[in-house]
Design a protein around this motif. Sequence first.
Motif, PDB file in Angstrom:
ATOM      1  N   ARG A  22      27.345  42.419 -96.137  1.00  0.00           N
ATOM      2  CA  ARG A  22      27.568  43.141 -97.115  1.00  0.00           C
ATOM      3  C   ARG A  22      29.129  43.369 -97.406  1.00  0.00           C
ATOM      4  NH1 ARG A  22      25.526  49.054 -95.395  1.00  0.00           N
ATOM      5  NH2 ARG A  22      26.770  49.742 -97.440  1.00  0.00           N
ATOM      6  N   LEU A  23      29.874  43.233 -96.507  1.00  0.00           N
ATOM      7  CA  LEU A  23      31.404  43.066 -96.614  1.00  0.00           C
ATOM      8  C   LEU A  23      31.901  42.098 -97.881  1.00  0.00           C
ATOM      9  CD1 LEU A  23      34.270  44.224 -95.927  1.00  0.00           C
ATOM     10  CD2 LEU A  23      34.277  42.076 -94.280  1.00  0.00           C
ATOM     11  N   TYR A  24      31.348  41.073 -97.775  1.00  0.00           N
ATOM     12  CA  TYR A  24      31.599  39.900 -99.036  1.00  0.00           C
ATOM     13  C   TYR A  24      31.068  40.452-100.123  1.00  0.00           C
ATOM     14  CZ  TYR A  24      33.310  36.209 -96.269  1.00  0.00           C
ATOM     15  OH  TYR A  24      34.164  35.631 -95.342  1.00  0.00           O
ATOM     16  N   THR A  25      29.767  41.101-100.262  1.00  0.00           N
ATOM     17  CA  THR A  25      29.383  41.534-101.493  1.00  0.00           C
ATOM     18  C   THR A  25      30.049  42.710-102.249  1.00  0.00           C
ATOM     19  OG1 THR A  25      27.434  42.630-100.554  1.00  0.00           O
ATOM     20  CG2 THR A  25      27.106  40.321-101.344  1.00  0.00           C
ATOM     21  N   SER A  26      30.311  43.696-101.312  1.00  0.00           N
ATOM     22  CA  SER A  26      30.925  44.662-101.714  1.00  0.00           C
ATOM     23  C   SER A  26      32.464  44.298-102.230  1.00  0.00           C
ATOM     24  CB  SER A  26      31.071  45.732-100.543  1.00  0.00           C
ATOM     25  OG  SER A  26      31.951  46.727-100.847  1.00  0.00           O
ATOM     26  N   SER A  56      37.863  32.905-105.405  1.00  0.00           N
ATOM     27  CA  SER A  56      38.010  32.403-104.074  1.00  0.00           C
ATOM     28  C   SER A  56      37.284  33.337-103.167  1.00  0.00           C
ATOM     29  CB  SER A  56      39.681  32.635-103.565  1.00  0.00           C
ATOM     30  OG  SER A  56      39.812  32.575-102.357  1.00  0.00           O
ATOM     31  N   THR A  57      37.276  34.423-103.430  1.00  0.00           N
ATOM     32  CA  THR A  57      36.278  35.217-102.547  1.00  0.00           C
ATOM     33  C   THR A  57      34.689  34.922-102.678  1.00  0.00           C
ATOM     34  OG1 THR A  57      37.498  37.096-102.897  1.00  0.00           O
ATOM     35  CG2 THR A  57      35.485  37.792-101.820  1.00  0.00           C
ATOM     36  N   ILE A  58      34.455  34.531-104.017  1.00  0.00           N
ATOM     37  CA  ILE A  58      33.123  34.252-104.080  1.00  0.00           C
ATOM     38  C   ILE A  58      32.659  32.799-103.407  1.00  0.00           C
ATOM     39  CG2 ILE A  58      31.476  33.227-105.895  1.00  0.00           C
ATOM     40  CD1 ILE A  58      32.508  35.283-107.817  1.00  0.00           C
ATOM     41  N   ASP A  59      33.751  31.813-103.466  1.00  0.00           N
ATOM     42  CA  ASP A  59      33.395  30.506-102.842  1.00  0.00           C
ATOM     43  C   ASP A  59      33.587  30.602-101.375  1.00  0.00           C
ATOM     44  OD1 ASP A  59      33.644  28.943-105.034  1.00  0.00           O
ATOM     45  OD2 ASP A  59      35.815  28.847-104.943  1.00  0.00           O
ATOM     46  N   LYS A  60      34.306  31.679-100.703  1.00  0.00           N
ATOM     47  CA  LYS A  60      34.265  32.029 -99.342  1.00  0.00           C
ATOM     48  C   LYS A  60      32.794  32.547 -98.755  1.00  0.00           C
ATOM     49  CE  LYS A  60      38.974  32.736 -98.636  1.00  0.00           C
ATOM     50  NZ  LYS A  60      40.097  33.781 -98.578  1.00  0.00           N
ATOM     51  N   ALA A  61      32.167  33.535 -99.706  1.00  0.00           N
ATOM     52  CA  ALA A  61      30.942  34.082 -99.433  1.00  0.00           C
ATOM     53  C   ALA A  61      29.957  33.041 -99.461  1.00  0.00           C
ATOM     54  CB  ALA A  61      30.735  35.175-100.376  1.00  0.00           C
ATOM     55  N   THR A  71      23.685  31.843-107.257  1.00  0.00           N
ATOM     56  CA  THR A  71      24.396  33.063-107.319  1.00  0.00           C
ATOM     57  C   THR A  71      25.968  33.057-107.405  1.00  0.00           C
ATOM     58  OG1 THR A  71      22.533  34.123-106.117  1.00  0.00           O
ATOM     59  CG2 THR A  71      24.378  35.663-106.411  1.00  0.00           C
ATOM     60  N   GLY A  72      26.390  32.540-106.518  1.00  0.00           N
ATOM     61  CA  GLY A  72      27.967  32.431-106.342  1.00  0.00           C
ATOM     62  C   GLY A  72      28.254  31.618-108.099  1.00  0.00           C
ATOM     63  N   ALA A  73      27.748  30.387-108.313  1.00  0.00           N
ATOM     64  CA  ALA A  73      28.031  29.980-109.641  1.00  0.00           C
ATOM     65  C   ALA A  73      27.822  30.827-110.658  1.00  0.00           C
ATOM     66  CB  ALA A  73      27.387  28.571-109.723  1.00  0.00           C
ATOM     67  N   ARG A  74      26.676  31.532-110.723  1.00  0.00           N
ATOM     68  CA  ARG A  74      26.709  32.603-111.954  1.00  0.00           C
ATOM     69  C   ARG A  74      27.607  33.588-111.840  1.00  0.00           C
ATOM     70  NH1 ARG A  74      21.836  34.474-110.123  1.00  0.00           N
ATOM     71  NH2 ARG A  74      22.416  36.513-109.474  1.00  0.00           N
ATOM     72  N   LYS A  75      28.016  34.118-110.775  1.00  0.00           N
ATOM     73  CA  LYS A  75      29.126  35.262-110.803  1.00  0.00           C
ATOM     74  C   LYS A  75      30.391  34.440-111.104  1.00  0.00           C
ATOM     75  CE  LYS A  75      27.269  38.102-107.145  1.00  0.00           C
ATOM     76  NZ  LYS A  75      27.024  39.388-108.012  1.00  0.00           N
ATOM     77  N   LYS A  76      30.649  33.295-110.615  1.00  0.00           N
ATOM     78  CA  LYS A  76      31.826  32.666-111.252  1.00  0.00           C
ATOM     79  C   LYS A  76      31.893  32.553-112.753  1.00  0.00           C
ATOM     80  CE  LYS A  76      32.919  28.918-108.799  1.00  0.00           C
ATOM     81  NZ  LYS A  76      33.261  27.980-107.779  1.00  0.00           N
ATOM     82  N   SER A  77      30.749  32.198-113.209  1.00  0.00           N
ATOM     83  CA  SER A  77      30.532  31.786-114.892  1.00  0.00           C
ATOM     84  C   SER A  77      30.905  33.258-115.581  1.00  0.00           C
ATOM     85  CB  SER A  77      29.061  31.440-115.175  1.00  0.00           C
ATOM     86  OG  SER A  77      28.972  31.178-116.378  1.00  0.00           O
ATOM     87  N   LEU A  78      30.387  34.267-115.050  1.00  0.00           N
ATOM     88  CA  LEU A  78      30.302  35.726-115.556  1.00  0.00           C
ATOM     89  C   LEU A  78      31.914  36.065-115.575  1.00  0.00           C
ATOM     90  CD1 LEU A  78      29.424  38.360-116.803  1.00  0.00           C
ATOM     91  CD2 LEU A  78      29.033  39.043-114.032  1.00  0.00           C
ATOM     92  N   ALA A  79      32.498  35.817-114.162  1.00  0.00           N
ATOM     93  CA  ALA A  79      34.057  36.048-114.194  1.00  0.00           C
ATOM     94  C   ALA A  79      34.874  35.229-115.212  1.00  0.00           C
ATOM     95  CB  ALA A  79      34.552  35.682-112.887  1.00  0.00           C
ATOM     96  N   ALA A  80      34.451  33.935-115.609  1.00  0.00           N
ATOM     97  CA  ALA A  80      35.053  33.356-116.476  1.00  0.00           C
ATOM     98  C   ALA A  80      35.040  33.712-117.785  1.00  0.00           C
ATOM     99  CB  ALA A  80      34.643  31.817-116.304  1.00  0.00           C
ATOM    100  N   ARG A  81      33.798  34.243-118.134  1.00  0.00           N
ATOM    101  CA  ARG A  81      33.285  34.782-119.320  1.00  0.00           C
ATOM    102  C   ARG A  81      34.227  36.018-119.568  1.00  0.00           C
ATOM    103  NH1 ARG A  81      27.927  33.676-118.144  1.00  0.00           N
ATOM    104  NH2 ARG A  81      27.398  35.884-118.138  1.00  0.00           N
TER     105      ARG A  81
END
Length: 89
Positions: A22-26, A56-61, A71-81
């Motif tokens: 939860r700490l990571y997702t939050s 970096s945080t997504i990669d660590k999670a 899920t991590g790849a999708r979130k990184k893609s969203l961040a890039a967009r």
Amino acid sequence: MANIHSQKKRILRAERERLENRLYTSTIKTYFRRLQTAVQSGDVETVDAEHRTLVSTIDKAVKRGALHRNTGARKKSLAARIRAAGESK
């Protein structure tokens, strides 16, 4: 409540791991909000710093197992967009 010692230990461990996940997702959600705010303000340096921290945080999670790798790849893609939308303004 469990009666067996190993079950009690497993329950405690599962709770501790749940809180770590939860700490990571939050934290990831918080960095997404910060990235959005930086993009809206138009500060390129802040956008770059927030994006770098978020990725970096997504990669660590993902490495830790708090997020599935897709899920991590999708979130990184969203961040890039989001970042690219800020650069096009």
